[in-house]
Design a protein around this motif. Sequence first.
Motif, PDB file in Angstrom:
ATOM      1  N   MET A  23       0.824  -1.207   0.000  1.00  0.00           N
ATOM      2  CA  MET A  23       0.000   0.000   0.000  1.00  0.00           C
ATOM      3  C   MET A  23       0.859   1.257   0.000  1.00  0.00           C
ATOM      4  SD  MET A  23      -3.082  -0.837   2.629  1.00  0.00           S
ATOM      5  CE  MET A  23      -4.412  -1.940   2.208  1.00  0.00           C
ATOM      6  N   LEU A  24       1.944   1.228   0.763  1.00  0.00           N
ATOM      7  CA  LEU A  24       2.841   2.386   0.833  1.00  0.00           C
ATOM      8  C   LEU A  24       3.508   2.611  -0.521  1.00  0.00           C
ATOM      9  CD1 LEU A  24       4.002   4.613   2.617  1.00  0.00           C
ATOM     10  CD2 LEU A  24       5.796   3.021   3.304  1.00  0.00           C
ATOM     11  N   VAL A  29       3.998   6.154  -5.155  1.00  0.00           N
ATOM     12  CA  VAL A  29       3.984   6.353  -6.608  1.00  0.00           C
ATOM     13  C   VAL A  29       2.920   7.377  -6.975  1.00  0.00           C
ATOM     14  CG1 VAL A  29       3.443   5.247  -8.820  1.00  0.00           C
ATOM     15  CG2 VAL A  29       4.939   4.089  -7.179  1.00  0.00           C
ATOM     16  N   GLN A  30       1.757   7.288  -6.357  1.00  0.00           N
ATOM     17  CA  GLN A  30       0.651   8.176  -6.683  1.00  0.00           C
ATOM     18  C   GLN A  30       0.908   9.643  -6.338  1.00  0.00           C
ATOM     19  OE1 GLN A  30      -2.586   6.159  -4.707  1.00  0.00           O
ATOM     20  NE2 GLN A  30      -3.090   4.987  -6.542  1.00  0.00           N
ATOM     21  N   MET A  35      10.522   8.571  -7.420  1.00  0.00           N
ATOM     22  CA  MET A  35      10.731   7.424  -8.294  1.00  0.00           C
ATOM     23  C   MET A  35      10.854   6.237  -7.336  1.00  0.00           C
ATOM     24  SD  MET A  35      13.710   6.550 -11.045  1.00  0.00           S
ATOM     25  CE  MET A  35      14.991   6.478  -9.803  1.00  0.00           C
ATOM     26  N   VAL A  36       9.980   5.280  -7.464  1.00  0.00           N
ATOM     27  CA  VAL A  36       9.902   4.181  -6.503  1.00  0.00           C
ATOM     28  C   VAL A  36      10.455   2.910  -7.128  1.00  0.00           C
ATOM     29  CG1 VAL A  36       8.328   2.820  -5.069  1.00  0.00           C
ATOM     30  CG2 VAL A  36       7.874   5.252  -5.442  1.00  0.00           C
ATOM     31  N   THR A 122       1.879   8.666   3.979  1.00  0.00           N
ATOM     32  CA  THR A 122       2.557   9.110   2.761  1.00  0.00           C
ATOM     33  C   THR A 122       2.470  10.624   2.603  1.00  0.00           C
ATOM     34  OG1 THR A 122       2.100   7.019   1.665  1.00  0.00           O
ATOM     35  CG2 THR A 122       2.645   8.878   0.242  1.00  0.00           C
ATOM     36  N   VAL A 123       1.286  11.174   2.782  1.00  0.00           N
ATOM     37  CA  VAL A 123       1.097  12.625   2.667  1.00  0.00           C
ATOM     38  C   VAL A 123       1.978  13.353   3.671  1.00  0.00           C
ATOM     39  CG1 VAL A 123      -0.563  14.507   3.030  1.00  0.00           C
ATOM     40  CG2 VAL A 123      -1.206  12.516   1.650  1.00  0.00           C
TER      41      VAL A 123
END
Length: 131
Positions: A23-24, A29-30, A35-36, A122-123
């Motif tokens: 999920m992370l 990526v979103q 760059m993941v 993430t945010v």
Amino acid sequence: QIKSMAGEIDTAVSQVGNTVCDMLTTSMVQTNCFMVVERQQLDKLMIEQDFEMGDAIEQSTAVKVGELIGVDAVVVGTLTQLGSQTEIDGRLVNIQSGQIISASNVNYSSQEQLRAAVNSLTVSITQSAYK
């Protein structure tokens, strides 16, 4: 009896950890800020370089692997069960210095809250890194 229960708990925690990692990855990526690199690619590199394999990658090992693949930073973290709550701690770590660029944590108490918790993490990491 207790040993088999502990094994089941370890397996369940490992499965949740893998789910959180997936999920992370999607969430990072979103953001279109990073760059993941896929974890499976890192695992292959770790085998080639004889790093210790395990469910958790220590921050120092993640930094070494990041240097080998030419990235600027890596995300590391922990998943901790705290009673009925689970806490996810995440850190964005600079590869060159080992300095933590940003860090955050979130709590959730049900599977329904998990994706929202990961997105929130993430945010928070992204906003701290780009402020």
